[in-house]
Design an enzyme around this catalytic site. Structure first.
Site, PDB file in Angstrom:
ATOM      1  N   ILE A 164       2.248  14.023 -18.427  1.00  0.00           N
ATOM      2  CA  ILE A 164       3.132  13.712 -17.411  1.00  0.00           C
ATOM      3  C   ILE A 164       4.284  13.054 -18.590  1.00  0.00           C
ATOM      4  CG2 ILE A 164       4.545  13.156 -15.628  1.00  0.00           C
ATOM      5  CD1 ILE A 164       2.972  15.947 -15.894  1.00  0.00           C
ATOM      6  N   GLU A 165       3.638  12.184 -19.472  1.00  0.00           N
ATOM      7  CA  GLU A 165       4.074  10.831 -19.741  1.00  0.00           C
ATOM      8  C   GLU A 165       4.148  10.872 -21.436  1.00  0.00           C
ATOM      9  OE1 GLU A 165       4.915   8.121 -19.538  1.00  0.00           O
ATOM     10  OE2 GLU A 165       3.669   7.213 -17.169  1.00  0.00           O
ATOM     11  N   SER A 166       3.921  12.230 -21.501  1.00  0.00           N
ATOM     12  CA  SER A 166       4.488  12.315 -22.764  1.00  0.00           C
ATOM     13  C   SER A 166       3.397  13.367 -23.920  1.00  0.00           C
ATOM     14  CB  SER A 166       3.623  11.204 -24.204  1.00  0.00           C
ATOM     15  OG  SER A 166       1.587  11.717 -24.038  1.00  0.00           O
ATOM     16  N   TYR A 270       7.842  12.097 -10.746  1.00  0.00           N
ATOM     17  CA  TYR A 270       7.137  11.285 -11.214  1.00  0.00           C
ATOM     18  C   TYR A 270       5.579  12.177 -10.656  1.00  0.00           C
ATOM     19  CZ  TYR A 270       3.603   8.818 -14.772  1.00  0.00           C
ATOM     20  OH  TYR A 270       2.758   8.120 -14.894  1.00  0.00           O
TER      21      TYR A 270
END
Length: 504
Positions: A164-166, A270
């Site tokens: 999800i972050e990168s 998120y």
């Protein structure tokens, strides 16, 4: 008659003594058992073992109970078994066919009741190419992350957070200046011990950033009283913001669960995005998603180099492309380790021995073929080239310079010719995390039906991030039929450059 009566009395006495002897013998068994297996004397669940507590030798009026074999004395047991307290039996370590099976086994977060979960899940399902590319990148890092999450006893959902972050991109860099797999901004990175300098950025270091991220997440979990949804929201938005919204809802008498807080749109999506990814990994067949086959074994191993070393030299020692080596060592921003440390490198696990042997046999003066020069007043590329014995063109290529103009205090990477030869052919390693503007004319590629940035990058042997930077597009953009793309075939992360001295 008297004689018959006397015989009966004698027989009764003998029988009584025999019975008494049997009762006494039976009562001794629990006492022996207590000596053989004293750990059982404290048990409150086994009524048989309670007999072992009896210290009165008086024979019991009823028959003594039969003890299980594992508490009988060794000389009376048909197959004496060692007490578990004396020889603990090791628990069987489960074998997982792949890393996904291990991840599923460790899922423990509460589900999130939000329609956004289904929305985010559908996006992943509808973009199989994106999922495939992401999982191929994850192949390099996932075992290490899963192993570290497991060591801390954290929910295995955390191992999917870089998705999800990168999207598991080690060079990912956001508008908020967040970098690396776990997307640390500079201030938070410094707070959790991630160093950053000209040579090295700990936020992009796979191992260092993973440890820092797990430290931070554990801290947030404790801050929010064991609520992982709130902890994850705080990881994205900052704990201060989430705390303020919780207090706001408390003043208004409203619930303080994650989905009841008024947070920015990115944060509200998120946590559902992570839970959507979790649901797909938990049951890929249900959603028609094929997960990449990633084995449950280490991809890389760590080697201490003891001093500064050039990644290009290491790549040659272990016989692998320098670009692949840099993907598992993205923390080194100048294609060499820091002169003052850290002095370690990650290499594919099956190449560890080759690197150790190669470094042991490598002369110190061949370990590094780069130098660091800070531009001073009056410096020119020509003067710097003459000083270090390299050409102006080599300096421009190594530092991605558009022109010969320099500014005071500018950092330059100096490629040093091997063995002092007048003309040396060697590899110039261009940092894929910085702007890529290689020399020469680009190839103009027209997008054809079915092509993707990934397939085009493979065709021209360049990186997707190079294509996006050269053409000012995003990696998730949809290509149009006939769209023109500029591609510098000689300007990838590795390019063969002729480094010659000014006088050659």
């Amino acid at each position: 008659m008297e004689q018959e009566k006397s015989k009966k009395q004698i027989l009764s006495v003998v029988l009584y003594l025999a019975l008494a002897g049997c009762a006494t013998t039976s009562s001794e068994a629990p006492k022996k058992a207590q000596e053989t297996a004293p750990f059982m004397a404290t048990s409150q669940d086994n009524p048989v073992v309670e007999v072992a507590k009896v210290v009165d030798p008086t024979p019991a009026p009823e028959a003594a109970p039969i003890l299980p074999a594992h508490v009988l004395p060794a000389d009376e047991s048909p197959a004496a078994t060692v007490a578990p307290s004396e020889t603990p039996v090791a628990e069987a370590i489960p074998e997982y066919p792949n890393i996904w099976a291990k991840i599923r086994e460790g899922f423990s977060m509460a589900t999130l009741d939000s329609p956004l979960v289904e929305r985010e899940r559908q996006w992943f399902i509808n973009n199989p190419e994106y999922m495939q590319r992401m999982m191929e990148r994850a192949r390099l890092y996932l075992y290490y992350i899963v192993d570290e999450v497991e060591k801390r006893g954290m929910p295995m959902e955390i191992a999917l957070l870089p998705a999800i972050e990168s999207a598991y991109k080690p060079y990912a860099y956001s508008r908020a200046r967040a970098a690396g797999l776990w997307q640390f901004i500079p201030s938070t990175g410094r707070l959790y011990g991630l160093k950053a300098n000209w040579w090295y950025d700990g936020r992009r270091d796979v191992q260092a950033s993973t440890q820092a991220a797990l430290d931070y997440l554990e801290k947030l979990y404790n801050d929010f009283d064991g609520d992982w949804h709130l902890a994850l929201a705080a990881y994205n938005a900052g704990e201060g913001k989430v705390m303020r919204m919780i207090k706001y809802n408390e003043r208004k008498g409203k619930p303080t669960d994650f989905q009841d807080l008024k947070l920015k749109r990115e944060t509200m999506h998120y946590v559902p995005k992570l839970m959507a990814m979790v649901s797909i990994v938990a049951n890929p067949d249900k959603y028609g998603v094929q997960l990449a086959d990633i084995p449950n074994e280490p991809y890389f191993a760590r080697v201490e180099t003891d001093s500064q070393v050039d990644l290009g030299v290491v790549a040659k020692l272990v016989d692998m492309p320098v670009d692949d080596l840099h993907k598992i060592n993205p923390g080194y921003t100048r294609w060499a380790t820091h002169p003052n440390g850290p002095h370690h490198l990650l290499v594919p696990a099956d190449k560890k021995d080759a690197l150790v042997e190669g470094l042991n046999n490598l002369p110190d003066d061949e370990r590094v073929q780069w130098r660091h020069h800070i531009v001073k007043r009056g410096d020119t590329l020509h003067d710097i080239g003459r000083r270090y014995g390299v050409s102006v063109q080599a300096l421009r290529v190594a530092n991605n310079l558009r022109s010969n103009l320099l500014r005071r205090g500018q950092d330059l990477l100096i490629p040093i010719p091997a063995n002092g030869n007048a003309k040396v052919i060697r590899t110039a390693y261009l940092n894929s995390g910085v702007r890529d503007v290689p020399p020469g004319e680009p190839v103009i590629h027209r997008v054809r039906r079915g092509e993707t940035l990934w397939s085009i990058s493979r065709r021209y042997n360049v990186l997707v991030q190079q294509l996006t930077k050269w053409n000012l597009i995003h990696a998730n953009d949809i290509l149009r039929l006939g769209q023109k793309l500029k591609i510098w075939t000689s300007g990838g992360p590795t390019a063969l450059i002729e480094f010659s001295t000014p006088n050659s």
